[in-house]
Design a protein around this motif. Structure first.
Motif: not given
Length: 387
Positions: A17-21, A296-305
């Motif tokens: 995701t960081s590579a794309i952004a 919390l189901g937030q591991g991947g979401c925090q990487a996106m943030e």
């Protein structure tokens, strides 16, 4: 800042995701992965609205909607099958402005690779060291290759080599206290409604089914166990049948229908919150920066943030790379520390760390109309950069 070259270590969800952004921001990007074939870690992931919105901002809104599960309701049952609470997620969606999309990790990885271009990932490239000076940063690889850029991002996961460089020492992960079995199974109404996240709770354990794309459920089982227990796929079904003996019929059917050879068994760990996420031109991202329990189901979401915030500071700060990364660190460290701490606290509550607290939670679910649960989820989401 313009005309930067970014070296990314790790081609998991955060790295891709960081590579794309960063490429969309106009930077030259090189991404390196230590394995010779990219395989997703785990069967699926919960992408709540904060993660989905980052993908939307990268032009992937249709793609993520097409592979995400249509999760419209949540229902909790007791382990014997008594319905505790059943509610629509629409009030949550209205509040945060985006549907959640549980998604198979293979589908998400394929989407990200197709967007970036799979041939842009350098495989079989194990990073063994980092050097930097006032002008550049260089990653050294086991095969003798070196990659030099203006910025280096450590997205190399929970066992991060780059984290050890940033901190100046290796850190031990912390065992949260339970084992998780997870995988994918064909959706069927006798397991759970196709639009519903179904969770069975009792005896300090959990069994869960969540819809993902392709008419499948992502399932998981949680069992508190001592660290270091040994198992193998050949005995998974027998073990789960023993651990969940007497549980409701859909749980029994799920155990019989899962494919043990395609089921993951993971001892769940996290890391202590870090006060340092950067070192001059090097920044940590995703699990390398904030490995957390999945409660919390937030591991991947925090990487996106992380990706969103890091890209924003590199684009909008013109003092120096180091200045941009320090601003990223300041913006992220308290946020991700809070996620780690609260996920750990919820894990303790769910898995009987204090049995009376877990029992109180079971009782509270009987009187829950969804308001408290959705309030907690929305507060977690809206505390981030996409509020």
């Amino acid at each position: 800042m313009k005309d930067l070259k970014v070296v990314i270590i790790g081609a998991g969800m955060g790295g891709l995701t960081s590579a794309i952004a960063l490429r969309q921001a106009g930077y030259k990007v090189e991404i390196y992965e230590k394995v010779n074939k990219i395989r997703p870690a785990g069967a699926a992931i919960s992408l709540w609205s904060n993660g989905v919105k980052v993908l939307n901002s990268l032009g992937l809104s249709q793609e993520i909607a097409s592979i995400g599960g249509k999760m419209e309701r949540t229902v909790y049952y007791s382990h014997t099958g008594e319905k505790l609470t059943d509610f629509s997620l629409q009030p949550l969606i209205d509040r945060v402005g985006q549907k959640p999309y549980p998604v198979a990790r293979t589908d998400l990885q394929e989407m990200l690779l197709n967007t970036l271009g799979a041939n842009n990932v350098h495989l079989n490239a194990k990073c063994i060291g980092v050097e930097q000076d006032s002008n550049s940063v260089t990653a050294a690889f086991e095969d003798g290759h070196k990659a030099t850029g203006d910025v280096l991002i450590g997205a190399d996961g929970t066992h991060s080599v780059i984290r050890s460089y940033v901190l100046g020492k290796a850190i031990e992960r912390r065992y949260v206290g339970y084992v998780n079995w997870n995988g994918l199974v064909t959706a069927s109404d006798d397991l759970a409604p196709g639009n519903t996240w179904a969770v069975y709770v009792g005896e300090h354990k959990r069994a869960s089914m969540m819809p993902v794309g392709g008419d499948r459920y992502y399932f998981f089982f949680d069992v508190p166990m001592p660290k270091g227990s040994v198992s193998s796929p050949e005995t998974y079904r027998e073990e789960l049948s023993s651990f969940f003996k007497g549980w409701a019929e859909p749980v029994q059917k799920l155990i019989q229908r899962l494919d043990p050879m395609k089921t993951n068994r993971v001892e769940i760990h996290d890391i202590e919150p870090l006060q340092t996420l950067v070192r001059d031109r090097v920044a940590l991202l995703g699990d390398a920066a904030h490995g957390t329990a999945p409660d919390l189901g937030q591991g991947g979401c925090q990487a996106m943030e992380d990706v969103l915030v890091l890209t924003n500071y590199l684009q909008t700060t013109n003092l120096s790379v180091a200045d941009a990364l320090k601003r990223y660190e300041t913006a992220r460290k308290d946020r991700v520390a809070d996620i780690i701490t609260r996920a750990r606290k919820r894990s303790d509550m769910t898995h009987g760390k204090a049995p009376e607290v877990t029992q109180q939670w079971y009782e509270a679910l009987k009187h829950e109309d969804g308001t408290d649960i959705m309030d907690a989820i929305s507060k977690t989401i809206l505390a981030g950069p996409l509020n």
